[in-house]
Design a protein around this motif. Structure first.
Motif, PDB file in Angstrom:
ATOM      1  N   LYS A   7       0.859  -1.174   0.000  1.00  0.00           N
ATOM      2  CA  LYS A   7       0.000   0.000   0.000  1.00  0.00           C
ATOM      3  C   LYS A   7       0.896   1.226   0.000  1.00  0.00           C
ATOM      4  CE  LYS A   7      -4.188   0.875   2.624  1.00  0.00           C
ATOM      5  NZ  LYS A   7      -4.890   0.623   3.871  1.00  0.00           N
ATOM      6  N   LYS A   8       0.572   2.203  -0.827  1.00  0.00           N
ATOM      7  CA  LYS A   8       1.338   3.452  -0.789  1.00  0.00           C
ATOM      8  C   LYS A   8       0.476   4.616  -1.292  1.00  0.00           C
ATOM      9  CE  LYS A   8       5.740   5.522  -2.200  1.00  0.00           C
ATOM     10  NZ  LYS A   8       6.312   5.774  -0.869  1.00  0.00           N
ATOM     11  N   ARG A   9       0.496   5.703  -0.546  1.00  0.00           N
ATOM     12  CA  ARG A   9      -0.243   6.906  -0.979  1.00  0.00           C
ATOM     13  C   ARG A   9       0.586   7.632  -2.030  1.00  0.00           C
ATOM     14  NH1 ARG A   9      -4.389  10.070   0.122  1.00  0.00           N
ATOM     15  NH2 ARG A   9      -5.150   8.654   1.706  1.00  0.00           N
ATOM     16  N   LEU A  10      -0.038   7.936  -3.172  1.00  0.00           N
ATOM     17  CA  LEU A  10       0.675   8.615  -4.256  1.00  0.00           C
ATOM     18  C   LEU A  10       0.027   9.954  -4.570  1.00  0.00           C
ATOM     19  CD1 LEU A  10       1.219   5.634  -6.743  1.00  0.00           C
ATOM     20  CD2 LEU A  10       2.831   6.554  -5.076  1.00  0.00           C
ATOM     21  N   ALA A  13      -1.928  13.067 -10.724  1.00  0.00           N
ATOM     22  CA  ALA A  13      -2.170  14.322 -11.449  1.00  0.00           C
ATOM     23  C   ALA A  13      -3.496  14.954 -11.021  1.00  0.00           C
ATOM     24  CB  ALA A  13      -2.156  14.051 -12.947  1.00  0.00           C
ATOM     25  N   LYS A  14      -4.485  14.098 -10.665  1.00  0.00           N
ATOM     26  CA  LYS A  14      -5.800  14.641 -10.268  1.00  0.00           C
ATOM     27  C   LYS A  14      -6.003  14.603  -8.750  1.00  0.00           C
ATOM     28  CE  LYS A  14      -7.791  12.437 -14.176  1.00  0.00           C
ATOM     29  NZ  LYS A  14      -8.598  11.236 -14.298  1.00  0.00           N
ATOM     30  N   GLY A  15      -4.930  14.461  -7.999  1.00  0.00           N
ATOM     31  CA  GLY A  15      -5.051  14.410  -6.536  1.00  0.00           C
ATOM     32  C   GLY A  15      -4.449  13.135  -5.988  1.00  0.00           C
ATOM     33  N   ASP A  16      -4.412  13.012  -4.670  1.00  0.00           N
ATOM     34  CA  ASP A  16      -3.815  11.838  -4.040  1.00  0.00           C
ATOM     35  C   ASP A  16      -4.687  10.597  -4.258  1.00  0.00           C
ATOM     36  OD1 ASP A  16      -1.922  13.535  -3.162  1.00  0.00           O
ATOM     37  OD2 ASP A  16      -2.114  13.047  -1.031  1.00  0.00           O
ATOM     38  N   PHE A  17      -4.044   9.474  -4.369  1.00  0.00           N
ATOM     39  CA  PHE A  17      -4.773   8.200  -4.383  1.00  0.00           C
ATOM     40  C   PHE A  17      -3.884   7.129  -3.767  1.00  0.00           C
ATOM     41  CE2 PHE A  17      -2.403   8.092  -8.343  1.00  0.00           C
ATOM     42  CZ  PHE A  17      -2.033   6.778  -8.503  1.00  0.00           C
ATOM     43  N   PRO A  54       7.085   0.990   0.369  1.00  0.00           N
ATOM     44  CA  PRO A  54       5.637   0.999   0.600  1.00  0.00           C
ATOM     45  C   PRO A  54       5.305   1.613   1.972  1.00  0.00           C
ATOM     46  CG  PRO A  54       6.414  -1.218   0.013  1.00  0.00           C
ATOM     47  CD  PRO A  54       7.623  -0.384   0.285  1.00  0.00           C
ATOM     48  N   ASP A  55       4.105   2.164   2.121  1.00  0.00           N
ATOM     49  CA  ASP A  55       3.674   2.694   3.425  1.00  0.00           C
ATOM     50  C   ASP A  55       3.331   1.553   4.369  1.00  0.00           C
ATOM     51  OD1 ASP A  55       3.911   5.194   2.362  1.00  0.00           O
ATOM     52  OD2 ASP A  55       1.780   5.420   1.895  1.00  0.00           O
ATOM     53  N   GLU A  56       2.892   0.450   3.796  1.00  0.00           N
ATOM     54  CA  GLU A  56       2.480  -0.729   4.593  1.00  0.00           C
ATOM     55  C   GLU A  56       2.664  -1.981   3.753  1.00  0.00           C
ATOM     56  OE1 GLU A  56      -1.574  -0.840   6.103  1.00  0.00           O
ATOM     57  OE2 GLU A  56      -1.456   1.340   6.310  1.00  0.00           O
ATOM     58  N   GLY A  57       2.626  -3.144   4.410  1.00  0.00           N
ATOM     59  CA  GLY A  57       2.556  -4.411   3.675  1.00  0.00           C
ATOM     60  C   GLY A  57       3.816  -5.243   3.737  1.00  0.00           C
TER      61      GLY A  57
END
Ligand SMILES: Nc1ncnc2c1ncn2[C@@H]1O[C@H](COP(=O)(O)OP(=O)(O)OP(=O)(O)O)[C@@H](O)[C@H]1O
Length: 296
Positions: A7-10, A13-17, A54-57
């Motif tokens: 899992k990783k927050r990116l 171009a249209k906002g975080d996902f 990664p943020d988690e996993g």
């Protein structure tokens, strides 16, 4: 076997996902991670290679843990047994082709390097500098360099996208043969359906960080969700209005086509848009223009 759940927050171009992928890849699989630009494909490969955290996993390869957030394990890239081929070759310009391939080999083996070069029909270029090679030849060297490490996984990031259509076709066949001959596990990122169809035995369709579909190339590429009877992605180059209709000039791969649409449809589109051209029922005329099979 490769098992990963990351899992990783990116910052898209249209906002975080959030990129969230759970996968199991069997030994010898050729997995293509397919999806549009910005869906997180490259980041996924970079996380496997240890170039991105990664943020988690966790990531486990052949029973060895490469990353485990909970246990605080994060092997550095040089301790992960991967061969990585980038879109832009990333060769060392100050080393010969031979030295580029030798670099990073676990044990420098001249015979092995020459065998790889022979297989790719590049023996005569061993002492050349990569800067004097064509795009196709550079990418072949990058591929040989990755294979020379005899890695547990070969990671290919859009390796054909910088090449012209014909060179890409030839190299695609070579990648297929390398995979067949070495039985190596490959994870390849691509936004090209041809790559997914011709190379993969399994395809993962990634959209905005999520796995939308997974299965054989036919299951994923011809599913109702991703394609009606006939559909192609195109870039809108020009709109020409007549009295009642509008003619759209579209680039589909390296081909240009013109299609007629009504004015309302045209109003919703802007030059530069990526559009889907599809037909639910049609009777195509199919003619051979080239065959890769030599006649004897
Ligand atoms: N370390 C990071 N932290 C936050 N956002 C990132 C990071 N790395 C990449 N991104 C963003 O995540 C999005 C997805 O990037 P990524 O390169 O993985 O997509 P992609 O599917 O490979 O796209 P392309 O086919 O264009 O290369 C991009 O908008 C990028 O800017």
């Amino acid at each position: 076997m490769i098992r990963l759940d990351v899992k990783k927050r990116l910052h898209g171009a249209k906002g975080d996902f959030v990129l969230k992928v759970e996968l199991e890849v069997k030994e010898g699989d050729f997995l293509v991670v397919f999806g549009p630009s910005g869906s997180g494909k490259t980041t996924l490969l970079r996380m496997i290679a240890g170039l991105e955290k990664p943020d988690e996993g966790y990531i486990e390869v052949k029973g060895k843990v490469w990353f485990d957030f909970q246990k605080g394990i994060n092997l550095p890239p040089q301790k992960r047994d991967v061969g990585f081929v980038f879109q832009d070759y990333a060769l060392f310009p100050n080393m010969s082709v031979f030295e580029n391939i030798a670099f990073g080999m676990k044990r420098r083996d001249k015979d092995k390097i020459m065998e790889l070069l022979r297989m790719a029909g590049m023996e005569h270029l061993a002492n050349r500098n990569p800067t004097s090679l064509s795009g196709g030849q550079k990418q072949r060297v990058a591929l040989l360099r990755a294979l020379a490490r005899e890695p547990s996984i070969l990671l290919l990031d859009e390796p054909l996208s910088a090449l012209d259509h014909q060179t890409a076709q030839v190299l695609r066949e070579e990648i297929k043969n390398f995979h067949k001959n070495y039985g190596i596990t490959v994870i390849m990122v691509s936004h090209d359906k041809e790559d997914a169809f011709k190379l993969a035995n399994r395809v993962v369709y990634l959209l905005e960080g999520k796995v939308l579909a997974e299965g054989t190339p036919k299951e994923v590429l011809f599913s109702r969700r991703s394609s009606p009877k006939f559909s192609l992605n195109a870039i809108l180059l020009e709109k020409t209005y007549t009295d009642v209709v509008c003619v759209l000039t579209l680039a589909i791969g390296s081909e240009l086509v013109q299609v007629v649409v009504d004015k309302d449809t045209a109003e919703e589109l802007s030059v530069g848009d990526t559009v889907l051209v599809s037909a639910k029922a049609f009777v195509p005329v199919v003619r051979k223009i080239h065959s890769p099979h030599l006649k004897t």
